[in-house]
Design a protein around this motif. Structure first.
Motif, short mmCIF file in Angstrom:
data_model
loop_
_atom_site.label_atom_id
_atom_site.label_comp_id
_atom_site.label_asym_id
_atom_site.label_seq_id
_atom_site.Cartn_x
_atom_site.Cartn_y
_atom_site.Cartn_z
N SER A 113 0.86 -1.19 0.00
CA SER A 113 0.00 0.00 0.00
C SER A 113 0.89 1.23 0.00
CB SER A 113 -0.93 0.01 1.21
OG SER A 113 -0.20 0.20 2.39
N LYS A 114 0.42 2.27 -0.68
CA LYS A 114 1.19 3.52 -0.69
C LYS A 114 0.25 4.69 -0.96
CE LYS A 114 2.70 2.68 -5.42
NZ LYS A 114 3.84 2.48 -6.30
N CYS B 79 -4.67 15.39 -6.77
CA CYS B 79 -5.30 14.21 -6.19
C CYS B 79 -4.36 13.54 -5.19
CB CYS B 79 -5.67 13.24 -7.30
SG CYS B 79 -6.44 11.73 -6.73
N ILE B 80 -4.92 13.07 -4.08
CA ILE B 80 -4.19 12.22 -3.13
C ILE B 80 -5.00 10.95 -3.00
CG2 ILE B 80 -3.44 11.91 -0.74
CD1 ILE B 80 -3.04 14.92 -0.59
N ALA B 81 -4.34 9.81 -3.25
CA ALA B 81 -5.05 8.53 -3.24
C ALA B 81 -4.26 7.48 -2.49
CB ALA B 81 -5.31 8.07 -4.67
N LEU B 82 -4.98 6.54 -1.93
CA LEU B 82 -4.39 5.35 -1.34
C LEU B 82 -4.38 4.29 -2.43
CD1 LEU B 82 -3.43 3.63 1.09
CD2 LEU B 82 -5.83 3.18 1.59
N GLU B 83 -3.19 3.78 -2.74
CA GLU B 83 -3.07 2.77 -3.79
C GLU B 83 -2.73 1.43 -3.15
OE1 GLU B 83 -1.24 3.37 -7.91
OE2 GLU B 83 0.35 2.36 -6.79
N LEU B 84 -3.54 0.44 -3.44
CA LEU B 84 -3.36 -0.92 -2.92
C LEU B 84 -3.00 -1.83 -4.08
CD1 LEU B 84 -6.62 -0.92 -0.77
CD2 LEU B 84 -4.31 -0.38 0.01
N ILE B 85 -1.91 -2.57 -3.95
CA ILE B 85 -1.45 -3.47 -5.01
C ILE B 85 -1.87 -4.89 -4.67
CG2 ILE B 85 0.54 -4.29 -6.33
CD1 ILE B 85 0.10 -1.27 -6.58
N ALA C 126 -5.55 10.01 4.78
CA ALA C 126 -4.97 9.03 3.85
C ALA C 126 -3.83 8.27 4.52
CB ALA C 126 -4.49 9.72 2.58
N ILE C 127 -2.99 8.98 5.25
CA ILE C 127 -1.86 8.35 5.96
C ILE C 127 -2.39 7.42 7.05
CG2 ILE C 127 0.12 8.80 7.46
CD1 ILE C 127 0.50 11.42 5.78
N GLN C 128 -3.41 7.86 7.79
CA GLN C 128 -3.98 7.01 8.85
C GLN C 128 -4.56 5.73 8.28
OE1 GLN C 128 -6.78 9.70 10.62
NE2 GLN C 128 -5.34 10.43 12.16
N LEU D 112 -6.93 -3.34 19.73
CA LEU D 112 -7.35 -1.97 19.53
C LEU D 112 -6.28 -0.98 19.98
CD1 LEU D 112 -11.09 -2.09 20.63
CD2 LEU D 112 -10.20 -1.68 18.34
N GLU D 113 -5.46 -1.36 20.95
CA GLU D 113 -4.42 -0.48 21.44
C GLU D 113 -3.44 -0.09 20.34
OE1 GLU D 113 -4.69 -3.73 22.81
OE2 GLU D 113 -6.19 -3.07 24.23
N ALA D 114 -3.17 -1.02 19.42
CA ALA D 114 -2.25 -0.74 18.32
C ALA D 114 -2.81 0.35 17.41
CB ALA D 114 -2.00 -2.03 17.52
N GLU D 115 -4.12 0.39 17.24
CA GLU D 115 -4.72 1.42 16.38
C GLU D 115 -4.75 2.78 17.06
OE1 GLU D 115 -8.24 0.88 14.11
OE2 GLU D 115 -7.96 -1.29 14.10
N TYR D 116 -4.84 2.84 18.36
CA TYR D 116 -4.92 4.12 19.05
C TYR D 116 -3.63 4.91 18.91
CZ TYR D 116 -9.36 2.80 21.02
OH TYR D 116 -10.67 2.43 21.16
N VAL D 117 -2.54 4.24 18.58
CA VAL D 117 -1.28 4.92 18.36
C VAL D 117 -1.40 5.84 17.16
CG1 VAL D 117 1.15 4.58 17.79
CG2 VAL D 117 0.02 3.08 19.41
N LEU D 118 -2.27 5.48 16.20
CA LEU D 118 -2.47 6.28 15.00
C LEU D 118 -2.99 7.63 15.37
CD1 LEU D 118 -4.20 3.60 12.77
CD2 LEU D 118 -1.81 4.21 12.80
#
Length: 132
Positions: free
Chosen positions: A58-59, A72-78, A108-110, A126-132
Motif C-alpha cells: 500500500s502507498k 489528487c491524493i489517493a491510497l493505492e493498494l497493489i 490518507a496516511i492514517q 485496539l491499542e495498536a490502532e490508538y497509536v495512529l
C-alpha cells in the motif's frame, strides 16, 4: 448509503472503523480483514470489498499538475496475485475544497497505516490502532 448496505449484506461485514468523505466512504472490518471502498464522485463509480490478505503493498500517491499543485491524493493498494493497483481517492481538486487538503492528507496516511497493520495475519488489538 445504498451502496454501503448492499456491500455489507453481500459480503457479510461487521464494519468497526469507517469514514465518510464527501461522496466517498472507506470502512474496515477488523474481524474478517476486509476493506470497503465506495467512491461516487465523478463519472466512474467505485464499490469494492477487498480482502486485506490479498494486498501486497500500500502507498499514498500524489498527482500534481504542471505547476506542482496537488490535484489528487489517493491510497493505492497493489493486489498480490495480479499486481493490479486499486486506488481510493482521499482528495480530488475537482470535488474537494483546498482548505480540506491537510486533513484529508492526514486521513490518507492514517488509513494506509490501518491497512498495513491489519493485512498481517493474526489479530490486532485496539491499542495498536490508538497509536495512529
Amino acid at each position: 448509503a445504498e451502496a454501503y448496505e448492499r456491500l455489507v449484506r453481500k459480503c457479510k461485514l461487521a464494519i468497526e472503523s469507517s469514514e465518510f468523505l464527501c461522496n466517498r466512504y472507506i470502512g474496515l472490518d477488523r474481524r474478517n480483514k476486509k476493506l470497503v471502498l465506495i467512491d461516487h464522485c465523478g463519472n466512474e463509480k467505485q464499490e469494492q470489498c477487498i480482502s486485506l490478505y490479498e494486498i501486497a503493498e500500500s502507498k499514498i500517491v500524489h498527482h500534481n499538475d504542471e505547476l506542482q499543485n496537488i490535484q489528487c491524493i489517493a491510497l493505492e493498494l497493489i493486489n498480490k496475485r495480479n499486481n493490479k493497483p486499486i486506488r481510493f481517492c482521499f482528495f480530488n481538486k475537482d470535488y474537494d475544497a483546498a482548505v480540506e487538503l491537510p486533513s484529508l492528507k492526514r486521513k490518507a496516511i492514517q488509513w494506509k497505516t490501518k491497512v498495513d497493520i491489519h493485512r498481517q495475519p493474526g489479530n490486532v488489538g485496539l491499542e495498536a490502532e490508538y497509536v495512529l
